[in-house]
Design a protein around this motif. Structure first.
Motif, PDB file in Angstrom:
ATOM      1  N   ARG A 396       0.841  -1.208   0.000  1.00  0.00           N
ATOM      2  CA  ARG A 396       0.000   0.000   0.000  1.00  0.00           C
ATOM      3  C   ARG A 396       0.876   1.258   0.000  1.00  0.00           C
ATOM      4  O   ARG A 396       0.540   2.262  -0.646  1.00  0.00           O
ATOM      5  CB  ARG A 396      -0.942  -0.010   1.210  1.00  0.00           C
ATOM      6  N   LEU A 397       1.978   1.199   0.721  1.00  0.00           N
ATOM      7  CA  LEU A 397       2.905   2.330   0.696  1.00  0.00           C
ATOM      8  C   LEU A 397       3.502   2.513  -0.705  1.00  0.00           C
ATOM      9  O   LEU A 397       3.735   3.635  -1.142  1.00  0.00           O
ATOM     10  CB  LEU A 397       4.027   2.115   1.716  1.00  0.00           C
ATOM     11  N   ARG A 398       3.720   1.424  -1.397  1.00  0.00           N
ATOM     12  CA  ARG A 398       4.272   1.508  -2.753  1.00  0.00           C
ATOM     13  C   ARG A 398       3.337   2.258  -3.693  1.00  0.00           C
ATOM     14  O   ARG A 398       3.789   3.015  -4.548  1.00  0.00           O
ATOM     15  CB  ARG A 398       4.525   0.101  -3.311  1.00  0.00           C
ATOM     16  N   PRO A 492       5.543 -13.982 -12.678  1.00  0.00           N
ATOM     17  CA  PRO A 492       5.050 -12.947 -13.596  1.00  0.00           C
ATOM     18  C   PRO A 492       5.599 -11.545 -13.322  1.00  0.00           C
ATOM     19  O   PRO A 492       5.888 -10.803 -14.260  1.00  0.00           O
ATOM     20  CB  PRO A 492       3.526 -12.989 -13.388  1.00  0.00           C
ATOM     21  N   VAL A 493       5.751 -11.167 -12.042  1.00  0.00           N
ATOM     22  CA  VAL A 493       6.256  -9.824 -11.751  1.00  0.00           C
ATOM     23  C   VAL A 493       7.681  -9.662 -12.264  1.00  0.00           C
ATOM     24  O   VAL A 493       8.029  -8.649 -12.878  1.00  0.00           O
ATOM     25  CB  VAL A 493       6.184  -9.527 -10.233  1.00  0.00           C
ATOM     26  N   THR A 494       8.519 -10.661 -12.026  1.00  0.00           N
ATOM     27  CA  THR A 494       9.902 -10.579 -12.500  1.00  0.00           C
ATOM     28  C   THR A 494       9.962 -10.571 -14.020  1.00  0.00           C
ATOM     29  O   THR A 494      10.738  -9.810 -14.620  1.00  0.00           O
ATOM     30  CB  THR A 494      10.725 -11.755 -11.941  1.00  0.00           C
ATOM     31  N   ARG A 495       9.144 -11.386 -14.671  1.00  0.00           N
ATOM     32  CA  ARG A 495       9.124 -11.386 -16.132  1.00  0.00           C
ATOM     33  C   ARG A 495       8.627 -10.037 -16.663  1.00  0.00           C
ATOM     34  O   ARG A 495       9.146  -9.517 -17.658  1.00  0.00           O
ATOM     35  CB  ARG A 495       8.244 -12.526 -16.641  1.00  0.00           C
ATOM     36  N   TYR A 496       7.631  -9.472 -16.007  1.00  0.00           N
ATOM     37  CA  TYR A 496       7.136  -8.148 -16.410  1.00  0.00           C
ATOM     38  C   TYR A 496       8.239  -7.098 -16.283  1.00  0.00           C
ATOM     39  O   TYR A 496       8.450  -6.288 -17.192  1.00  0.00           O
ATOM     40  CB  TYR A 496       5.938  -7.764 -15.546  1.00  0.00           C
ATOM     41  N   ARG A 497       8.935  -7.124 -15.152  1.00  0.00           N
ATOM     42  CA  ARG A 497       9.997  -6.139 -14.957  1.00  0.00           C
ATOM     43  C   ARG A 497      11.104  -6.316 -15.997  1.00  0.00           C
ATOM     44  O   ARG A 497      11.674  -5.334 -16.483  1.00  0.00           O
ATOM     45  CB  ARG A 497      10.567  -6.266 -13.542  1.00  0.00           C
ATOM     46  N   ALA A 498      11.400  -7.558 -16.314  1.00  0.00           N
ATOM     47  CA  ALA A 498      12.416  -7.800 -17.341  1.00  0.00           C
ATOM     48  C   ALA A 498      11.997  -7.174 -18.664  1.00  0.00           C
ATOM     49  O   ALA A 498      12.814  -6.558 -19.368  1.00  0.00           O
ATOM     50  CB  ALA A 498      12.649  -9.298 -17.495  1.00  0.00           C
ATOM     51  N   GLY A 499      10.706  -7.311 -19.012  1.00  0.00           N
ATOM     52  CA  GLY A 499      10.232  -6.730 -20.269  1.00  0.00           C
ATOM     53  C   GLY A 499      10.272  -5.216 -20.271  1.00  0.00           C
ATOM     54  O   GLY A 499      10.720  -4.581 -21.236  1.00  0.00           O
ATOM     55  N   VAL A 500       9.813  -4.603 -19.175  1.00  0.00           N
ATOM     56  CA  VAL A 500       9.791  -3.140 -19.106  1.00  0.00           C
ATOM     57  C   VAL A 500      11.211  -2.579 -19.119  1.00  0.00           C
ATOM     58  O   VAL A 500      11.509  -1.617 -19.847  1.00  0.00           O
ATOM     59  CB  VAL A 500       9.035  -2.674 -17.849  1.00  0.00           C
ATOM     60  N   ILE A 529       0.253  -5.585 -12.395  1.00  0.00           N
ATOM     61  CA  ILE A 529       0.196  -4.224 -11.849  1.00  0.00           C
ATOM     62  C   ILE A 529       1.371  -4.072 -10.887  1.00  0.00           C
ATOM     63  O   ILE A 529       1.380  -4.658  -9.804  1.00  0.00           O
ATOM     64  CB  ILE A 529      -1.140  -3.969 -11.126  1.00  0.00           C
ATOM     65  N   ASP A 530       2.360  -3.328 -11.298  1.00  0.00           N
ATOM     66  CA  ASP A 530       3.581  -3.169 -10.518  1.00  0.00           C
ATOM     67  C   ASP A 530       3.857  -1.684 -10.317  1.00  0.00           C
ATOM     68  O   ASP A 530       4.340  -1.016 -11.235  1.00  0.00           O
ATOM     69  CB  ASP A 530       4.755  -3.822 -11.239  1.00  0.00           C
ATOM     70  N   PRO A 531       3.544  -1.131  -9.135  1.00  0.00           N
ATOM     71  CA  PRO A 531       3.778   0.302  -8.916  1.00  0.00           C
ATOM     72  C   PRO A 531       5.245   0.681  -9.029  1.00  0.00           C
ATOM     73  O   PRO A 531       5.565   1.840  -9.293  1.00  0.00           O
ATOM     74  CB  PRO A 531       3.248   0.538  -7.498  1.00  0.00           C
ATOM     75  N   CYS A 532       6.143  -0.281  -8.878  1.00  0.00           N
ATOM     76  CA  CYS A 532       7.568   0.053  -8.909  1.00  0.00           C
ATOM     77  C   CYS A 532       8.021   0.517 -10.291  1.00  0.00           C
ATOM     78  O   CYS A 532       8.908   1.374 -10.396  1.00  0.00           O
ATOM     79  CB  CYS A 532       8.399  -1.144  -8.469  1.00  0.00           C
ATOM     80  N   LEU A 533       7.464  -0.039 -11.348  1.00  0.00           N
ATOM     81  CA  LEU A 533       7.887   0.321 -12.699  1.00  0.00           C
ATOM     82  C   LEU A 533       6.765   0.977 -13.499  1.00  0.00           C
ATOM     83  O   LEU A 533       6.833   1.028 -14.730  1.00  0.00           O
ATOM     84  CB  LEU A 533       8.405  -0.917 -13.437  1.00  0.00           C
ATOM     85  N   LEU A 534       5.753   1.480 -12.814  1.00  0.00           N
ATOM     86  CA  LEU A 534       4.632   2.101 -13.519  1.00  0.00           C
ATOM     87  C   LEU A 534       5.094   3.279 -14.363  1.00  0.00           C
ATOM     88  O   LEU A 534       4.734   3.398 -15.541  1.00  0.00           O
ATOM     89  CB  LEU A 534       3.579   2.565 -12.501  1.00  0.00           C
ATOM     90  N   PHE A 535       5.894   4.152 -13.794  1.00  0.00           N
ATOM     91  CA  PHE A 535       6.329   5.339 -14.530  1.00  0.00           C
ATOM     92  C   PHE A 535       7.173   4.940 -15.740  1.00  0.00           C
ATOM     93  O   PHE A 535       6.979   5.448 -16.844  1.00  0.00           O
ATOM     94  CB  PHE A 535       7.134   6.257 -13.611  1.00  0.00           C
ATOM     95  N   GLN A 536       8.126   4.010 -15.545  1.00  0.00           N
ATOM     96  CA  GLN A 536       8.971   3.592 -16.657  1.00  0.00           C
ATOM     97  C   GLN A 536       8.158   2.953 -17.773  1.00  0.00           C
ATOM     98  O   GLN A 536       8.408   3.201 -18.962  1.00  0.00           O
ATOM     99  CB  GLN A 536      10.037   2.602 -16.168  1.00  0.00           C
ATOM    100  N   ALA A 537       7.161   2.148 -17.399  1.00  0.00           N
ATOM    101  CA  ALA A 537       6.350   1.470 -18.404  1.00  0.00           C
ATOM    102  C   ALA A 537       5.535   2.458 -19.230  1.00  0.00           C
ATOM    103  O   ALA A 537       5.469   2.356 -20.464  1.00  0.00           O
ATOM    104  CB  ALA A 537       5.425   0.451 -17.727  1.00  0.00           C
ATOM    105  N   ARG A 538       4.907   3.430 -18.581  1.00  0.00           N
ATOM    106  CA  ARG A 538       4.078   4.385 -19.315  1.00  0.00           C
ATOM    107  C   ARG A 538       4.927   5.310 -20.183  1.00  0.00           C
ATOM    108  O   ARG A 538       4.546   5.673 -21.286  1.00  0.00           O
ATOM    109  CB  ARG A 538       3.240   5.211 -18.333  1.00  0.00           C
ATOM    110  N   LEU A 539       6.106   5.674 -19.677  1.00  0.00           N
ATOM    111  CA  LEU A 539       6.982   6.535 -20.462  1.00  0.00           C
ATOM    112  C   LEU A 539       7.494   5.794 -21.692  1.00  0.00           C
ATOM    113  O   LEU A 539       7.531   6.347 -22.802  1.00  0.00           O
ATOM    114  CB  LEU A 539       8.157   7.004 -19.597  1.00  0.00           C
TER     115      LEU A 539
END
Length: 934
Positions: A396-398, A492-500, A529-539
Motif C-alpha cells: 500500500r505504501l508503494r 510474472p512480476v519478475t518477467r514483467y519487470r524484465a520486459g519493461v 500491476i507493478d507500482p515500482c515500474l509504472l512510470f517507466q512502463a508508461r513513459l
C-alpha cells in the motif's frame, strides 16, 4: 566562517544562586535556572562570538545556518538551548530527528508543515509549505531549530536545503545539532554546507581539563587532590558522562576507586540510578523507552506500563532527570530525557520483558505503521502471518510511492519469514524500493552483504541498478537472460519487470521502435500491476507509440475522453503528462503548456512527483517556444536546481545572448545525451543549431552542419523517416543548409506536410525551409516567393521562428532591391525579438536598420548601460509586471514573501523607482533597460 573546536558544554548540578564568571582562558561560565533545575554551561569565547554573530546576521536579514556538531552527550542540545535564550526576539520553531521514525517529512511535521500527498511529494514542494509556515510567523525573525539532524528523515533534510538555497533577505536562522555524519548520511546537506559564508560551524568535542576542574569545584563538595584530572581523563571531557558520574557518586568515593567507571559503562550508571526508583516509575520508564525517543501521550505510556495512575511515577522520573514531560492539547506527553538514556534503559530490559512491552504497545497504539513496528519487535522467531501483513502494508505504501518506508517494512517482513526463498524475495523487494528512493549506494551495499545467486528477481534488481547508473547495455543483457528462461521458472512480476526494463534500455540504446514495441507488448500482456515500474512502463509506451505511429497518428491515438486538463481525474494524471509529451512532438505547444501547468499544480499538491525535474524542464521549454521567456526562466532554473543540468536552459541563455554561459553549459550537457542515441541526437541537433544561428559565425555553422548531416541523411531518407517531428525537421533542414545539402533541406520541408492540418504553423515552417534551400541554389526569386508564403499563410505561432523568418525575408527583399518592404520586415522582426527578449538578435536587426554594425546589446552577462539584474530579480520583475501580489510571487518562485520584498527593494534601488507600480510601468515602457547579469 570560523569554526571553534576543542571546547564543549556541560550541564551539571550546581548551587541555587545564578551567577556569571570566567575561566582563565576567557571561557564564560553561565549559571541559570531552566526547567526548575539549576544548570551551568561553559562555552569557549570563540564559540560565543560565532553564536552571537549568527544571531546578528539572521536578525538583519541575512539567512544563516548554524551547525553544532559533536559526539553524543557532548552538549549540543545545551548549546542550542542557550541559542534560544539569546535569541529572545525570534519566533522559535523546534523539531528533532528521531532514531526510530523514518517516515518522510516527519521532522517538518513537527513545526506545523502539512504533510499530505504521500511520500512522493517532492522536497521543493514541501519546502514551499515550510515557507508558508515561516511567513505566518509575522514580522519577527525566525529561529528554526533542528536537533539530532543525523536521525532526521532524508526528505525533511532535502526540503530544508531547498528552503536555504532560495532564501534571500529572510530574517532566518536555521540551527541544527548533529553528531558527525558518515559520508552517506545526508550527502546533499554535507555538500551544500561546504565553505559558505552564511554557514557557521561549531564543533563541540568535550570539556577541557580546566573546565572539568571548575565545574567540580563549583559543585561545593570536598574534592580530593588530583580528582578533576582523573575525572577528565576517564570521561574524555564528555559532559553527559561527567554529569552522570557526579550525580551517582561522591568525589571522595570516585577518588578512592582504582579504576573509575568508564564512559562505555554509561548504561550501568543509568541502571544504578533507575535502581533507586519506585517500581511504578521503573515500569513507566521501560514503557517510554520501548515507545521510542519521540514524544508520546503519557496515557499511552501508562497503558503500555500497566499503570492506572502514572502522575507520581512521571514526576519521580522527571526529578531524576530521566524523563521529559510537556503539556499537549490532548494531555501530557513524555519522552526520555536523552536518546542515550533511552538506549541504555531499552538495552537493560530483559528480552522477555522488552518483547512483552512491545506487544502491549501494539495493542495500545492505533497507527497501523506503529502497531506493525511493535508487533515486529515483539515477534519470537518466524511469524508468517505477521510477514504477510507487513508485506501488504508495504504494498500500500508503494502505491503512494513512499519507497523509503515500504523498503523498511519489506525488510521487516523478510526478517520474520520462515521459508528461505520467500524470505530472500522480500529482502530483494526491499532493495528494489531502496533503488527507487533513489539510494543506489545503500541498494548496492545490501546486495553485496549477501552471496550472489542466479535468482531472476536478483538479476532484475541488478538490471534496475545498472539502468539507474546509466549502463543500459548491462540492463539489456540481464533482462534478455531472464526472458530466455522457461516460463515456469520466472514469476510474472519478475518477467514483467524484465520486459519493461529491456524495452526502456533498448530505447535508450537506439534500437528500432518495432523491436522495442514487441518486447513492451509482451510485458503488458502479462497484465501485471507493478507500482515500482509504472512510470517507466508508461513513459516507454509513450515514446514507442510516437516513433511507430509518427507524431500525427500518435496524437490522434491519445484518449479523447481526457478532456480539459483540470477535468482529468487524479488517477489519470500520468495520462495527462503523456498527452503533453505527444503535444510537444506534434508541435501543439499551447496544449502542452496547459497540460503541464496542470500537472505542475498537482505536483505542488503532492499528487505526482516531478520525476527529478523533468516536468518543470518541459514546462519551461514550451514557454520558451511560445515566447514567454520570463516564465521559461522560472521553470528552467527550477529544473536546473533539481537536476543539476536542465536540458533546455541553454536555449534561453542563447536567446538572451549569454553565449559564453551557454557554451559552458553545453560542454557539460551535450555529453549526457549519449545514453539515448535517438533522443540524444535530436536534443543535440536543436541546441547546436540554436547556438550556431545566434553566433553569426559561418565557419562554426559549417562545422555543425558537417557534424550532423550524415545522421540527418540516414534519418530522413528511410522508408519510415525517424526525424518526423516538425521542430526536428526545421533544425535538420537548417543543418543540411550549413553542410551545403539543400536537397536534404527540401526533403525535410516535404516531410513536414503530414503534420497539416493538426499543426498549422508547419506550412509556414516548410515554406521557410524551401525558401532558404532555393536561396542556397541561387534562386533568389523562388526563395523570396517561399518566404512571402511563410509570412502570409497560416501564421507561424512560435515568436522566435517568426522573427527569424521576417529577418530572412528582409535580407532577401533588400538584396533584390525592395528596400522599403525590407526595412518594414526588419522592423517587424525587431518587434518580435524585442517582445520576447532576444537581445542579441535584436541588436543585429537594429544595426541593420541603422546601417551601423553596432555593439551587441548584452554580451556574456555584461549589461553595458542597461540595468543589470540577477536571475531571481528578473523573475520577480516579470511577475510584478503581471500584477501579482507578494504572496502570488512567492508561490510562483518558491520563496518566502520576505524574500520577495528583499528582491523588490533591490529592484527599486537599481531602477530608481519607489514602488511596484512605478517598477511595472518602467518594465512595460522600456523592457530593454533590463538585462540579466551572470
Amino acid at each position: 566562517m570560523r569554526a571553534a573546536s576543542g571546547q564543549g558544554a556541560a550541564t551539571v548540578g550546581l548551587s541555587t544562586q545564578p551567577a556569571v564568571g570566567a575561566l582563565g582562558d576567557g571561557t564564560i561560565i553561565v549559571v541559570s535556572a531552566r526547567n526548575t533545575a539549576e544548570a551551568a554551561h561553559l562555552w569557549h569565547p570563540e564559540q560565543l562570538d560565532d553564536l552571537e554573530g549568527a544571531i546578528r546576521r539572521a536578525r538583519t536579514g541575512e539567512p544563516t545556518t548554524l551547525v553544532v556538531s559533536g559526539p553524543a552527550g557532548v552538549g549540543k542540545t545545551s548549546f542550542l538551548d542557550d541559542l534560544v535564550a539569546r535569541a529572545a526576539d525570534f519566533t522559535v520553531l523546534a523539531a528533532e530527528g528521531l532514531e526510530d521514525d523514518g517516515f518522510p517529512y516527519s521532522v517538518l511535521a513537527q513545526v506545523g508543515v502539512a504533510v499530505r500527498g504521500g511520500g512522493d511529494v517532492d522536497p521543493f514542494v514541501m519546502a514551499q509549505r515550510l515557507r508558508a509556515v515561516l511567513d505566518s510567523c509575522g514580522g519577527r525573525p525566525v529561529l528554526l531549530r533542528v536537533d539530532d539532524l543525523h536521525w532526521a528523515d532524508a526528505e525533511s533534510v532535502n526540503a530544508l536545503l531547498w528552503l536555504l538555497r532560495r532564501a534571500a533577505g529572510d530574517r532566518l536562522l536555521v540551527a541544527v545539532g548533529a553528531r558527525p555524519l558518515d559520508a552517506d548520511q545526508h550527502p546533499a546537506w554535507q555538500r551544500w554546507l561546504g565553505n559558505r559564508r552564511q554557514v557557521v560551524r561549531i564543533e563541540l568535542s568535550g570539556l577541557s581539563r580546566d573546565q572539568v576542574a571548575t565545574l567540580v569545584a563549583a559543585d561545593g563538595r570536598a574534592v580530593p587532590e588530583g580528582f578533576p584530572a582523573l575525572l577528565w581523563e576517564h570521561t574524555s571531557g564528555n559532559p553527559l558522562y561527567l554529569r552522570a558520574l557526579l550525580d551517582e557518586y561522591e568525589p571522595a568515593e570516585l577518588a578512592d576507586r582504582e579504576v573509575l567507571p568508564a564512559p562505555a559503562r554509561f548504561a550501568r550508571t543509568v541502571a544504578a540510578r533507575t535502581g533507586r526508583l519506585a517500581p511504578a516509575a521503573t515500569r513507566l520508564l521501560g514503557a517510554v523507552a520501548v515507545l521510542g525517543t519521540g514524544w508520546h501521550p503519557l496515557a499511552d505510556a501508562a497503558a503500555v506500563a500497566g499503570l492506572d495512575d502514572s502522575a507520581v511515577a512521571a514526576q519521580q522520573l522527571t526529578d531524576a532527570g530521566l524523563l521529559q514531560v510537556r503539556a499537549a492539547g490532548s494531555g501530557d506527553a513524555v519522552r526520555p530525557a536523552h536518546a542515550l538514556i533511552r538506549s541504555a534503559v531499552h538495552q537493560q530490559l530483559p528480552l522477555a520483558e522488552r518483547k512483552r512491552l512491545h506487544a502491549r504497545a501494539a495493542q495500545v497504539l492505533v497507527d497501523e505503521g506503529q502497531v506493525l513496528d511493535h508487533r515486529l519487535a515483539a515477534a519470537n522467531g518466524y511469524d508468517d502471518d505477521l510477514a504477510t501483513t507487513l508485506e501488504a502494508y508495504a504494498q500500500r505504501l508503494r502505491t503512494r510511492r513512499i519507497w523509503r518506508v515500504s523498503a523498511r517494512y519489506l525488510r521487516g517482513a523478510a526478517a520474520v519469514t520462515a521459508q528461505p526463498g520467500r524470505r530472500r524475495r522480500r529482502w530483494l523487494e526491499s532493495l528494489v524500493d531502496t533503488t527507487l528512493i533513489p539510494d543506489l549506494p545503500a541498494a548496492r551495499a545490501g546486495l553485496a552483504a549477501q552471496a550472489a545467486t542466479d535468482d531472476p528477481a536478483e538479476t532484475m534488481l541488478r538490471a534496475l541498478l545498472d539502468l539507474a547508473d546509466g549502463n543500459p547495455a548491462a540492463t539489456v543483457a540481464a533482462a534478455q537472460q531472464v526472458l530466455a528462461l522457461a516460463e515456469e521458472s520466472v514469476d510474472p512480476v519478475t518477467r514483467y519487470r524484465a520486459g519493461v526494463l529491456l524495452a526502456t534500455a533498448m530505447r535508450e540504446q537506439g534500437e528500432p521502435a518495432d523491436q522495442v514495441d514487441t518486447v513492451l507488448r509482451a510485458a503488458e500482456g502479462l497484465k501485471v500491476i507493478d507500482p515500482c515500474l509504472l512510470f517507466q512502463a508508461r513513459l516507454a509506451r509513450t515514446f514507442v507509440d510516437e516513433e511507430l505511429l509518427g507524431p500525427v497518428r500518435h496524437w490522434a491515438s491519445i484518449d479523447p475522453a481526457l478532456g480539459t486538463p483540470a477535468a482529468v481525474p487524479v488517477a489519470a494524471t500520468l495520462e495527462l503528462a503523456r498527452r503533453a509529451i505527444a503535444a510537444v512532438h506534434i508541435g501543439l505547444y499551447e496544449v502542452a503548456r496547459d497540460d503541464l501547468t496542470e500537472v505542475m499544480r498537482r505536483c505542488r499538491d503532492g499528487i505526482l512527483s516531478l520525476a527529478d525535474g523533468r516536468i518543470p524542464d518541459g514546462l519551461g521549454y514550451v514557454h520558451y517556444l511560445l515566447g514567454d521567456w520570463s516564465s521559461a526562466s522560472r521553470w528552467l532554473h527550477l529544473a536546473h536546481d533539481m537536476r543539476g543540468l536542465s536540458r533546455y536552459l541553454p536555449y534561453l541563455l542563447i536567446g538572451q545572448d549569454r553565449l559564453a554561459e551557454a557554451d559552458d553549459y553545453l560542454d557539460r550537457l551535450l555529453p549526457t545525451f549519449g545514453r539515448s542515441p535517438r533522443a540524444g541526437f535530436e536534443n543535440a541537433l536543436h541546441l547546436l543549431i540554436a547556438r550556431g544561428h545566434a553566433g553569426d559565425d559561418p565557419a562554426r555553422r559549417r562545422e555543425i552542419g558537417a557534424r550532423l548531416v550524415g545522421e540527418i541523411g540516414r534519418r530522413v531518407r528511410g522508408p519510415q523517416p525517424a526525424a518526423s517531428t516538425v521542430r526536428v525537421l526545421i533544425s535538420a533542414g537548417t543543418a543540411a543548409l550549413w553542410a551545403d545539402r539543400p536537397d536534404l533541406t527540401e526533403i525535410c520541408a516535404d516531410l513536414m506536410t503530414p503534420a497539416l492540418p493538426v499543426t498549422p504553423w508547419a506550412r509556414s515552417g516548410a515554406s521557410w525551409l524551401r525558401g532558404l534551400a532555393a536561396e542556397a541554389t541561387g534562386d533568389r526569386t523562388g526563395a523570396l516567393a517561399m518566404l512571402d508564403a511563410a509570412t502570409s499563410g497560416p501564421p507561424m505561432t512560435l515568436p522566435l521562428y517568426r522573427a527569424h523568418i521576417l529577418a530572412d525575408q528582409a535580407r532577401l527583399l533588400r538584396a533584390t532591391g525592395e528596400e522599403a518592404r525590407g526595412r518594414q520586415a526588419l522592423r517587424d522582426a525587431a518587434d518580435g525579438y524585442r517582445a520576447i527578449g532576444a537581445v542579441g538578435y535584436l541588436a543585429r536587426v537594429e544595426a541593420a536598420l541603422s546601417g551601423q554594425p553596432g555593439p551587441r546589446a548584452v554580451q556574456d552577462g555584461r549589461a553595458g548601460s542597461r540595468i543589470g539584474l540577477t536571475e531571481r530579480e528578473v523573475d520577480v520583475l516579470a511577475l510584478v509586471g503581471k500584477g501579482m501580489s507578494y504572496a502570488q510571487i512567492a508561490a510562483e518562485l518558491f520563496i518566502t514573501r520576505k524574500t520577495v520584498g528583499y528582491h523588490l527593494s533591490n529592484l527599486y534601488a537599481k531602477a530608481g523607482v519607489a514602488n511596484r507600480h512605478q517598477l511595472a510601468d518602467l518594465a512595460r515602457r522600456e523592457p530593454g533597460q533590463f538585462a540579466v547579469l551572470s
